[in-house]
Design a protein around this motif. Structure first.
Motif, PDB file in Angstrom:
ATOM      1  N   GLN A  29       1.261  27.250  14.449  1.00  0.00           N
ATOM      2  CA  GLN A  29       2.022  28.034  15.987  1.00  0.00           C
ATOM      3  C   GLN A  29       3.409  28.293  15.473  1.00  0.00           C
ATOM      4  O   GLN A  29       4.681  28.834  15.429  1.00  0.00           O
ATOM      5  N   ARG A  30       3.810  27.121  14.094  1.00  0.00           N
ATOM      6  CA  ARG A  30       5.434  27.558  13.465  1.00  0.00           C
ATOM      7  C   ARG A  30       5.310  28.668  12.986  1.00  0.00           C
ATOM      8  O   ARG A  30       6.247  29.074  12.471  1.00  0.00           O
ATOM      9  N   VAL A  31       4.055  28.828  12.103  1.00  0.00           N
ATOM     10  CA  VAL A  31       4.200  30.336  11.987  1.00  0.00           C
ATOM     11  C   VAL A  31       4.659  31.365  12.657  1.00  0.00           C
ATOM     12  O   VAL A  31       5.318  32.312  12.067  1.00  0.00           O
ATOM     13  N   SER A  32       3.996  31.186  13.574  1.00  0.00           N
ATOM     14  CA  SER A  32       4.413  32.580  14.530  1.00  0.00           C
ATOM     15  C   SER A  32       5.686  32.438  15.374  1.00  0.00           C
ATOM     16  O   SER A  32       6.463  33.277  15.597  1.00  0.00           O
ATOM     17  N   GLY A  33       6.133  31.314  15.034  1.00  0.00           N
ATOM     18  CA  GLY A  33       7.496  31.538  15.789  1.00  0.00           C
ATOM     19  C   GLY A  33       8.710  31.641  14.309  1.00  0.00           C
ATOM     20  O   GLY A  33       9.773  31.487  14.999  1.00  0.00           O
ATOM     21  N   GLY A  34       8.187  31.956  13.983  1.00  0.00           N
ATOM     22  CA  GLY A  34       9.280  31.866  12.026  1.00  0.00           C
ATOM     23  C   GLY A  34       9.453  30.900  11.711  1.00  0.00           C
ATOM     24  O   GLY A  34      10.981  30.725  10.640  1.00  0.00           O
ATOM     25  N   HIS A  35       9.390  29.667  12.380  1.00  0.00           N
ATOM     26  CA  HIS A  35       9.734  28.497  11.102  1.00  0.00           C
ATOM     27  C   HIS A  35       9.648  27.663  10.289  1.00  0.00           C
ATOM     28  O   HIS A  35       9.422  26.553   9.278  1.00  0.00           O
ATOM     29  N   LEU A  36       8.160  28.543   9.702  1.00  0.00           N
ATOM     30  CA  LEU A  36       7.629  28.342   8.619  1.00  0.00           C
ATOM     31  C   LEU A  36       6.598  28.724   7.953  1.00  0.00           C
ATOM     32  O   LEU A  36       5.986  29.818   8.788  1.00  0.00           O
ATOM     33  N   THR A  37       6.275  29.269   6.496  1.00  0.00           N
ATOM     34  CA  THR A  37       5.323  30.280   6.039  1.00  0.00           C
ATOM     35  C   THR A  37       4.002  30.181   6.197  1.00  0.00           C
ATOM     36  O   THR A  37       3.762  28.670   5.646  1.00  0.00           O
ATOM     37  N   VAL A  38       3.440  31.160   4.992  1.00  0.00           N
ATOM     38  CA  VAL A  38       1.928  30.888   5.818  1.00  0.00           C
ATOM     39  C   VAL A  38       1.891  30.064   4.125  1.00  0.00           C
ATOM     40  O   VAL A  38       0.867  29.492   4.070  1.00  0.00           O
ATOM     41  N   GLY A  39       2.233  30.726   2.930  1.00  0.00           N
ATOM     42  CA  GLY A  39       2.454  29.730   1.685  1.00  0.00           C
ATOM     43  C   GLY A  39       2.839  28.107   2.146  1.00  0.00           C
ATOM     44  O   GLY A  39       1.947  27.457   1.842  1.00  0.00           O
ATOM     45  N   GLU A  40       3.815  28.116   2.910  1.00  0.00           N
ATOM     46  CA  GLU A  40       4.440  26.345   2.435  1.00  0.00           C
ATOM     47  C   GLU A  40       2.818  25.485   3.709  1.00  0.00           C
ATOM     48  O   GLU A  40       2.936  24.308   3.828  1.00  0.00           O
ATOM     49  N   LEU A  41       2.396  26.431   4.947  1.00  0.00           N
ATOM     50  CA  LEU A  41       1.387  25.835   5.388  1.00  0.00           C
ATOM     51  C   LEU A  41       0.145  25.621   4.746  1.00  0.00           C
ATOM     52  O   LEU A  41      -0.636  24.889   4.807  1.00  0.00           O
ATOM     53  N   ALA A  42      -0.161  26.596   4.073  1.00  0.00           N
ATOM     54  CA  ALA A  42      -0.980  26.187   2.784  1.00  0.00           C
ATOM     55  C   ALA A  42      -1.028  24.919   2.176  1.00  0.00           C
ATOM     56  O   ALA A  42      -1.661  24.485   1.514  1.00  0.00           O
ATOM     57  N   SER A  43       0.049  25.315   1.891  1.00  0.00           N
ATOM     58  CA  SER A  43       0.288  23.520   1.038  1.00  0.00           C
ATOM     59  C   SER A  43       0.444  22.465   1.063  1.00  0.00           C
ATOM     60  O   SER A  43      -0.149  21.845   1.268  1.00  0.00           O
ATOM     61  N   ALA A  44       0.863  22.582   2.726  1.00  0.00           N
ATOM     62  CA  ALA A  44       0.329  21.029   3.526  1.00  0.00           C
ATOM     63  C   ALA A  44      -1.221  20.615   4.062  1.00  0.00           C
ATOM     64  O   ALA A  44      -1.166  19.914   3.595  1.00  0.00           O
ATOM     65  N   MET A  45      -2.149  22.032   3.928  1.00  0.00           N
ATOM     66  CA  MET A  45      -3.104  22.120   4.136  1.00  0.00           C
ATOM     67  C   MET A  45      -3.942  21.096   2.248  1.00  0.00           C
ATOM     68  O   MET A  45      -4.479  20.393   3.082  1.00  0.00           O
ATOM     69  N   TYR A  46      -2.744  22.095   2.253  1.00  0.00           N
ATOM     70  CA  TYR A  46      -3.912  21.103   0.487  1.00  0.00           C
ATOM     71  C   TYR A  46      -3.440  20.073   0.311  1.00  0.00           C
ATOM     72  O   TYR A  46      -4.354  19.080  -0.040  1.00  0.00           O
ATOM     73  N   LEU A  47      -1.884  19.810   0.192  1.00  0.00           N
ATOM     74  CA  LEU A  47      -1.884  18.387  -0.201  1.00  0.00           C
ATOM     75  C   LEU A  47      -2.503  17.920   0.617  1.00  0.00           C
ATOM     76  O   LEU A  47      -2.509  16.114   0.434  1.00  0.00           O
ATOM     77  N   PHE A  48      -2.576  17.562   2.454  1.00  0.00           N
ATOM     78  CA  PHE A  48      -3.225  16.676   3.034  1.00  0.00           C
ATOM     79  C   PHE A  48      -5.308  16.535   2.247  1.00  0.00           C
ATOM     80  O   PHE A  48      -5.123  15.208   2.504  1.00  0.00           O
ATOM     81  N   THR A  49      -5.559  17.389   1.876  1.00  0.00           N
ATOM     82  CA  THR A  49      -6.713  17.461   1.253  1.00  0.00           C
ATOM     83  C   THR A  49      -6.989  16.320   0.707  1.00  0.00           C
ATOM     84  O   THR A  49      -7.563  15.531   0.259  1.00  0.00           O
ATOM     85  N   LEU A  50      -6.318  16.647  -0.819  1.00  0.00           N
ATOM     86  CA  LEU A  50      -5.322  15.322  -1.754  1.00  0.00           C
ATOM     87  C   LEU A  50      -5.960  13.795  -1.475  1.00  0.00           C
ATOM     88  O   LEU A  50      -6.059  13.316  -1.812  1.00  0.00           O
ATOM     89  N   LEU A  51      -4.725  14.047  -0.568  1.00  0.00           N
ATOM     90  CA  LEU A  51      -5.183  12.405   0.223  1.00  0.00           C
ATOM     91  C   LEU A  51      -6.105  12.336   0.575  1.00  0.00           C
ATOM     92  O   LEU A  51      -6.450  11.263   1.300  1.00  0.00           O
ATOM     93  N   VAL A  52      -6.940  13.110   1.547  1.00  0.00           N
ATOM     94  CA  VAL A  52      -8.161  12.502   2.690  1.00  0.00           C
ATOM     95  C   VAL A  52      -8.879  12.621   1.298  1.00  0.00           C
ATOM     96  O   VAL A  52     -10.219  11.392   2.450  1.00  0.00           O
ATOM     97  N   MET A  53      -9.179  12.821  -0.005  1.00  0.00           N
ATOM     98  CA  MET A  53      -9.673  12.245  -1.285  1.00  0.00           C
ATOM     99  C   MET A  53     -10.464  10.771  -0.160  1.00  0.00           C
ATOM    100  O   MET A  53     -11.881  10.345  -0.308  1.00  0.00           O
ATOM    101  N   PRO A  54      -9.480  10.058  -1.151  1.00  0.00           N
ATOM    102  CA  PRO A  54      -9.885   8.564  -1.084  1.00  0.00           C
ATOM    103  C   PRO A  54      -9.840   8.347   0.413  1.00  0.00           C
ATOM    104  O   PRO A  54     -11.086   7.566   0.026  1.00  0.00           O
TER     105      PRO A  54
END
Length: 342
Positions: A29-54
């Motif tokens: 939704q943020r990407v479609s509204g122009g508030h977020l780039t696809v790269g930033e979304l991918a980075s956020a999901m990757y960081l969350f995946t690292l935090l989820v491992m523990p």
């Protein structure tokens, strides 16, 4: 609301997956509204995946706790079980003309008496059968005489030289035939050959490499009767004066069993045979019978005398015989029943 350990582990595993979907939906939704780039979304999901491992590791620990707890309790049951003295140290030496002497024997399992006040003597030489209905303690008696079952009270004396026992379900090692018969002990070849002859185990010599043939794990390449005969040969090479058979011939046909019993009566490898028996054809040929009654009473005598004097023994033998006839000729038995009903 209470949750089990397994439910908590499942929740800890499911929450990250649901959170990823939420992040993906909000990010789209943020990407479609122009508030977020696809790269930033991918980075956020990757960081969350690292935090989820523990969090996933914690969930794995919770899921394994029930198995670990069950294993811990089992280990503690074994470790905390008090060590008992070797039952064989309590077995005395019988007189020269006695193979086994039992006096006021009491054996209990889990606090319940299986044998109580049992007394009898078995003379040296010959074959004695232990007979009784299911659950009276025949195998327990054999185990007590062999020094494998602890005795609560009473005394057992065995002929000098001790005894050896063959069980109904023998264990076969993953090794050669020679090792399974001799168990690593140096035994003369003539003794091995005599033991194989007595046990009707000559088929072992006909294997591909004879006594050096490798047997599979638990003897998977042998039938039940062949394993029993191998175990009998193993007991005979020990050359103990008393041989205990705990229904050892259960997998043998009557003809083979009769030949084995005939060999046992003439061989010099053993002096006295004591066996748990249930076949009338076998019981009728032994020298003496020890009958364990359902009420705990013990009767000793010849098969003929017990048949004439002890109704419980006579009924048991007749039941054995009827069961044997029914197994051998089930159709004929059914026809006779129909005739009787008519």
């Amino acid at each position: 609301m209470e949750f089990t350990v397994k439910q908590i582990a499942t929740m800890l595993d499911a929450v990250p997956s649901l959170a990823n979907l939420v992040i993906l939906w909000v990010g789209a939704q943020r990407v479609s509204g122009g508030h977020l780039t696809v790269g930033e979304l991918a980075s956020a999901m990757y960081l969350f995946t690292l935090l989820v491992m523990p969090l996933r590791l914690i969930g794995y620990v919770f899921s394994e706790l029930p198995h670990s707890w069950a294993g811990w309790k089992r280990v503690r049951e074994v470790v905390d079980d008090p060590l008992r003295d070797d039952p064989r140290t309590d077995i005395g030496v019988a007189t020269a003309d006695t193979a086994v002497s039992v006096r006021d024997l009491t054996v209990s399992h889990d606090g319940q008496a299986v044998l109580s006040g049992v007394s009898f003597d078995i003379p040296r030489g010959g074959h004695t059968a232990v007979v009784g209905s299911t659950g009276v303690g025949k195998s327990t008696l054999i185990g007590a005489i062999a020094g494998l079952v602890p005795v609560e009270s009473g005394r057992i004396d065995v002929a000098a030289g001790g005894c050896t026992v063959v069980f109904q379900e023998p264990f076969v090692f993953s090794g050669t035939v020679r090792f399974n018969v001799c168990l690593g002990v140096e035994v003369p070849d003539d003794v091995i050959m005599e033991a194989l002859r007595v046990a009707e185990a000559g088929f072992l010599l006909a294997l591909e490499k004879g006594l050096d043939t490798e047997l599979g794990e638990r003897g998977v390449s042998l039938s039940g009767g062949q394993r029993q005969r191998l175990a009998l040969a193993r007991a005979l090479v020990a050359r103990r004066p008393v041989l205990l058979l705990d229904d050892t011939a259960s997998s043998l046909d009557p003809t083979t069993e009769s030949r084995v019993l005939a060999h046992l009566s003439t061989t010099t490898l053993v002096d006295t045979v004591i066996s748990v028996a249930s076949r009338p054809s076998t019981i009728s040929t032994v020298d003496s019978v020890v009958h364990l009654g359902a009420d705990g009473r013990v009767s000793v005598g010849s098969h003929r005398d017990l048949m004439a004097e002890l109704p419980e023994y006579r009924e048991l033998i007749e039941a054995f015989d009827a069961d044997r006839r029914r197994t051998a000729d089930p159709v004929g038995v059914d026809e006779r029943r129909v005739e009787q009903d008519r």
